[in-house]
Design a protein around this motif. Structure first.
Motif, PDB file in Angstrom:
ATOM      1  N   LYS A 218     106.214 -89.463 -31.371  1.00 36.95           N
ATOM      2  CA  LYS A 218     105.511 -89.643 -30.332  1.00 36.95           C
ATOM      3  C   LYS A 218     104.207 -89.068 -30.244  1.00 36.95           C
ATOM      4  CE  LYS A 218     106.842 -88.476 -25.318  1.00 36.95           C
ATOM      5  NZ  LYS A 218     107.916 -87.781 -24.515  1.00 36.95           N
TER       6      LYS A 218
ATOM      7  N   TYR B  73     100.338 -88.381 -28.248  1.00 38.86           N
ATOM      8  CA  TYR B  73      99.555 -88.506 -27.130  1.00 38.86           C
ATOM      9  C   TYR B  73      98.145 -88.818 -27.274  1.00 38.86           C
ATOM     10  CZ  TYR B  73      98.156 -86.802 -22.353  1.00 38.86           C
ATOM     11  OH  TYR B  73      97.737 -86.624 -21.067  1.00 38.86           O
TER      12      TYR B  73
ATOM     13  N   SER C 172      94.498 -88.614 -25.400  1.00 41.74           N
ATOM     14  CA  SER C 172      93.573 -88.581 -24.230  1.00 41.74           C
ATOM     15  C   SER C 172      92.092 -89.065 -24.476  1.00 41.74           C
ATOM     16  CB  SER C 172      93.190 -87.031 -23.913  1.00 41.74           C
ATOM     17  OG  SER C 172      92.487 -86.532 -22.911  1.00 41.74           O
TER      18      SER C 172
ATOM     19  N   VAL D 199     101.606 -92.231 -25.709  1.00 42.10           N
ATOM     20  CA  VAL D 199     101.173 -92.177 -24.050  1.00 42.10           C
ATOM     21  C   VAL D 199      99.613 -91.787 -24.084  1.00 42.10           C
ATOM     22  CG1 VAL D 199     101.490 -90.684 -22.117  1.00 42.10           C
ATOM     23  CG2 VAL D 199     103.470 -91.103 -23.278  1.00 42.10           C
TER      24      VAL D 199
ATOM     25  N   LYS E 292      96.172 -90.884 -21.988  1.00 44.85           N
ATOM     26  CA  LYS E 292      95.589 -90.368 -20.532  1.00 44.85           C
ATOM     27  C   LYS E 292      94.064 -90.889 -20.518  1.00 44.85           C
ATOM     28  CE  LYS E 292      94.858 -87.973 -16.847  1.00 44.85           C
ATOM     29  NZ  LYS E 292      94.025 -89.078 -16.199  1.00 44.85           N
TER      30      LYS E 292
ATOM     31  N   VAL F 155      95.306 -83.574 -20.322  1.00 40.96           N
ATOM     32  CA  VAL F 155      96.509 -83.882 -21.260  1.00 40.96           C
ATOM     33  C   VAL F 155      97.720 -83.679 -20.188  1.00 40.96           C
ATOM     34  CG1 VAL F 155      95.422 -83.244 -23.386  1.00 40.96           C
ATOM     35  CG2 VAL F 155      96.313 -81.263 -21.918  1.00 40.96           C
TER      36      VAL F 155
ATOM     37  N   GLU G 183     100.790 -84.200 -18.534  1.00 41.28           N
ATOM     38  CA  GLU G 183     102.307 -84.681 -19.026  1.00 41.28           C
ATOM     39  C   GLU G 183     102.602 -84.314 -20.423  1.00 41.28           C
ATOM     40  OE1 GLU G 183     104.285 -85.929 -16.834  1.00 41.28           O
ATOM     41  OE2 GLU G 183     102.460 -85.834 -15.520  1.00 41.28           O
ATOM     42  N   ILE G 184     101.523 -83.786 -21.255  1.00 45.93           N
ATOM     43  CA  ILE G 184     101.923 -83.151 -22.444  1.00 45.93           C
ATOM     44  C   ILE G 184     103.024 -82.245 -22.439  1.00 45.93           C
ATOM     45  CG2 ILE G 184     100.350 -81.033 -22.546  1.00 45.93           C
ATOM     46  CD1 ILE G 184     100.703 -83.724 -25.452  1.00 45.93           C
TER      47      ILE G 184
ATOM     48  N   PHE H  47     106.135 -84.215 -27.788  1.00 44.06           N
ATOM     49  CA  PHE H  47     105.041 -84.884 -28.565  1.00 44.06           C
ATOM     50  C   PHE H  47     104.830 -84.254 -29.867  1.00 44.06           C
ATOM     51  CE2 PHE H  47     104.096 -86.094 -24.369  1.00 44.06           C
ATOM     52  CZ  PHE H  47     103.949 -87.416 -24.247  1.00 44.06           C
TER      53      PHE H  47
ATOM     54  N   VAL I 241      98.507 -85.119 -31.087  1.00 41.54           N
ATOM     55  CA  VAL I 241      97.723 -85.425 -30.041  1.00 41.54           C
ATOM     56  C   VAL I 241      96.270 -86.055 -30.681  1.00 41.54           C
ATOM     57  CG1 VAL I 241      95.967 -84.681 -28.145  1.00 41.54           C
ATOM     58  CG2 VAL I 241      98.339 -83.693 -28.285  1.00 41.54           C
TER      59      VAL I 241
END
Length: 277
Positions: free
Chosen positions: A13, A15, A17, A66, A68, A100, A102-103, A107, A110
């Motif tokens: 998962k 993330y 940004s 996800v 951002k 960030v 919802e971090i 996860f 990043v």
């Protein structure tokens, strides 16, 4: 968190940004401002670079990404240009973790795309930290920091390492100073009020290939363990802004333009920063 680095039986998962001042070709505020005629080219390249990071992550075994949109209005990335099976956060919730949002500990890693040099630095004509109009410099524990550093530490608060960042050479130098194992994809070099950029397609190709590479092997060395305590100092461009920020509970005046705050909890540092700006 248990991680199987061969990606067999494990769904990473990720993330991502995304900022805009570090996107390839960007050199002027008109290129990152929605109501300016030069904005659309930078918006298209921004979308292409984050899409490349997604493709690289999927090739490495990611199953959930996800994203951002973390520039200005938070409404820049063209969603139709992203791969399917991604989620895009648009706008700003008002949460102290900002870029960030919802971090959390669910996860695995990043990535930061289109990031840029810090305020009080010279690596990008658009160098700043948080507010280009209000903030002259931000330091944590005596070290000048960028938006990368502040949000890298926010991710580390939940045990999530930042493994790849794209942006200017000045930012790459800062990243190396923090942790040489974090991959920096250099899209440009700032020289005075100019930038020397690589070709946009080269940037897209590099971001995709490096994202795949860094996520396909062990990346625990990319962690930046947090300090036991934090002292942040924000130097404002006007004394009026400093005066206002000085009313935050626990804040103290360093000088007419600078306000400080201390905490053993990094989340409280981000909360102070959110309200001070």
């Amino acid at each position: 968190m248990l991680i199987f680095y061969d990606n067999k039986g494990y769904s990473m998962k990720i993330y991502i940004s995304v900022d805009m001042e570090g996107i390839t070709g960007v050199n002027h505020w008109d290129e990152v401002t929605k109501d300016k005629s030069e904005y659309s080219d930078a918006q298209t390249q921004m979308t292409a670079e984050v899409a490349a990071a997604c493709r690289g992550a999927f090739k490495a075994g990611a199953k959930e990404i996800v994203i951002k949109d973390a520039h200005d209005t938070g409404r820049n990335i063209l969603a139709s240009g992203l791969p399917e099976n991604t989620k895009l956060i648009r706008g700003w919730s008002g949460h102290p973790l900002g870029m960030v949002q919802e971090i959390d500990k669910s996860f695995d890693a990043v990535m930061m795309i289109g990031y840029h040099s810090r305020a009080y630095g010279d690596g990008n004509p658009l160098a700043h930290t948080w507010s280009s109009s209000a903030i002259a410099a931000v330091s944590i524990n005596g070290k000048f920091v960028s938006e990368y550093a502040m949000h890298m530490m926010a991710a580390e608060y939940y045990g999530v390492p930042t493994v790849l960042v794209s942006g200017d050479q000045g930012l790459a130098d800062e990243i190396h100073d923090w942790n040489s194992h974090v991959k920096a994809v250099v899209t440009k070099e700032g020289i005075g009020n100019s930038t020397v950029n690589i070709h946009p397609e080269t940037a897209i190709r590099l971001i995709e290939s490096e994202a795949k590479k860094v996520l396909s092997k062990p990346f625990e060395r990319c962690h930046n363990p947090l300090s036991d305590s934090f002292k942040i100092e924000i130097q404002f461009k006007t004394h009026m802004k400093a005066y206002r920020a000085g009313h935050y509970p626990g804040a103290y005046k360093v000088d007419a333009h600078t306000i400080g705050f201390k905490s053993d909890d990094y989340y409280e540092i981000m909360r102070f920063t959110f309200f001070a700006f």
